[in-house]
Design an enzyme around this catalytic site. Sequence first.
Site, PDB file in Angstrom:
ATOM      1  N   CYS A  41     -23.043 -46.884  -7.013  1.00 46.80           N
ATOM      2  CA  CYS A  41     -23.595 -46.077  -8.102  1.00 46.80           C
ATOM      3  C   CYS A  41     -22.470 -45.582  -9.020  1.00 46.80           C
ATOM      4  O   CYS A  41     -21.850 -46.381  -9.705  1.00 46.80           O
ATOM      5  CB  CYS A  41     -24.436 -44.937  -7.530  1.00 46.80           C
ATOM      6  SG  CYS A  41     -25.669 -44.293  -8.692  1.00 46.80           S
ATOM      7  N   ARG A  58     -34.687 -43.177 -16.411  1.00 42.65           N
ATOM      8  CA  ARG A  58     -33.946 -43.161 -15.158  1.00 42.65           C
ATOM      9  C   ARG A  58     -34.555 -44.170 -14.186  1.00 42.65           C
ATOM     10  O   ARG A  58     -35.770 -44.295 -14.090  1.00 42.65           O
ATOM     11  CB  ARG A  58     -33.961 -41.764 -14.556  1.00 42.65           C
ATOM     12  CG  ARG A  58     -32.949 -41.584 -13.431  1.00 42.65           C
ATOM     13  CD  ARG A  58     -32.715 -40.129 -13.093  1.00 42.65           C
ATOM     14  NE  ARG A  58     -31.658 -39.996 -12.099  1.00 42.65           N
ATOM     15  CZ  ARG A  58     -30.373 -39.954 -12.383  1.00 42.65           C
ATOM     16  NH1 ARG A  58     -29.968 -40.019 -13.645  1.00 42.65           N
ATOM     17  NH2 ARG A  58     -29.455 -39.839 -11.430  1.00 42.65           N
ATOM     18  N   HIS A  98     -28.244 -47.198  -2.746  1.00 40.41           N
ATOM     19  CA  HIS A  98     -28.032 -46.193  -1.709  1.00 40.41           C
ATOM     20  C   HIS A  98     -28.865 -46.619  -0.501  1.00 40.41           C
ATOM     21  O   HIS A  98     -29.386 -47.720  -0.445  1.00 40.41           O
ATOM     22  CB  HIS A  98     -28.479 -44.817  -2.207  1.00 40.41           C
ATOM     23  CG  HIS A  98     -27.741 -44.342  -3.418  1.00 40.41           C
ATOM     24  ND1 HIS A  98     -26.445 -43.910  -3.373  1.00 40.41           N
ATOM     25  CD2 HIS A  98     -28.134 -44.232  -4.718  1.00 40.41           C
ATOM     26  CE1 HIS A  98     -26.064 -43.531  -4.588  1.00 40.41           C
ATOM     27  NE2 HIS A  98     -27.065 -43.726  -5.424  1.00 40.41           N
TER      28      HIS A  98
END
Length: 239
Positions: A94, A127, A191
């Site tokens: 990320c 997002r 993640h």
Amino acid sequence: MSNSYLRVVWVYPDLLSTYGDRGNLLAIAHRARARGIEVEPIGVRSDQPLPYQADLYLIGGGEDGPQAVAAQRLVQDGTLRQAADRGVPVLGICAGYQLLGESFVASGERCQGLGILDLRSDRGESRAVGEVAGESHPNLGIGPITGFENHGGRTHLGSAVQPLAKVTHGIGNDGQHEGAWAGHVVGSYMHGPALARNPLLADLLISWATGGRQLQPLDDTWPNRLREERLSALASDQG
């Protein structure tokens, strides 16, 4: 370093360690030790110099402010760039992925990256939050990838890198590809943590870090069950 000993550096956990990314360090340590490889985990805070002698560097995710500070300090330190140039494996997740590139946007400002990977990142219109999955690059031999993404960035790859995977669910870099790799450097938005959900990627990093050592298979019943559950759920949603 010895094929039976690994120094694994967890880079700036005081700045970059969100969404359980420390699990990547735990996954590497577990899978290496299960094969008789001793592991020395080294956590290095942002006010400390990175050790030059290491076998693998791991970078996690973080918010915009800490990401910008981390990038600035890593550029000044210079060790990570030198290590990557020597072929030492690096995994960035990320924010840690974005700062491996030429530049990224944090808090509305364009920031200098480390220039280890030929890519740049900016902000998307929305997002990206939720499951991300894809078919990994065939040269890596790690099969389908699966993870959780939560980022506002969009990453654009240059000609000197390959995408980690072609997206089948989620956004990743741009809705088409997820992550990037070149040499022994891998970046990803996954993640989960990424290496717990993708044990073959963990093994690839361990193999690189031990000079191409051939690793014996492990009993991956539980990691594979998790992967099957997540990939099956995504397939059901698309169906």
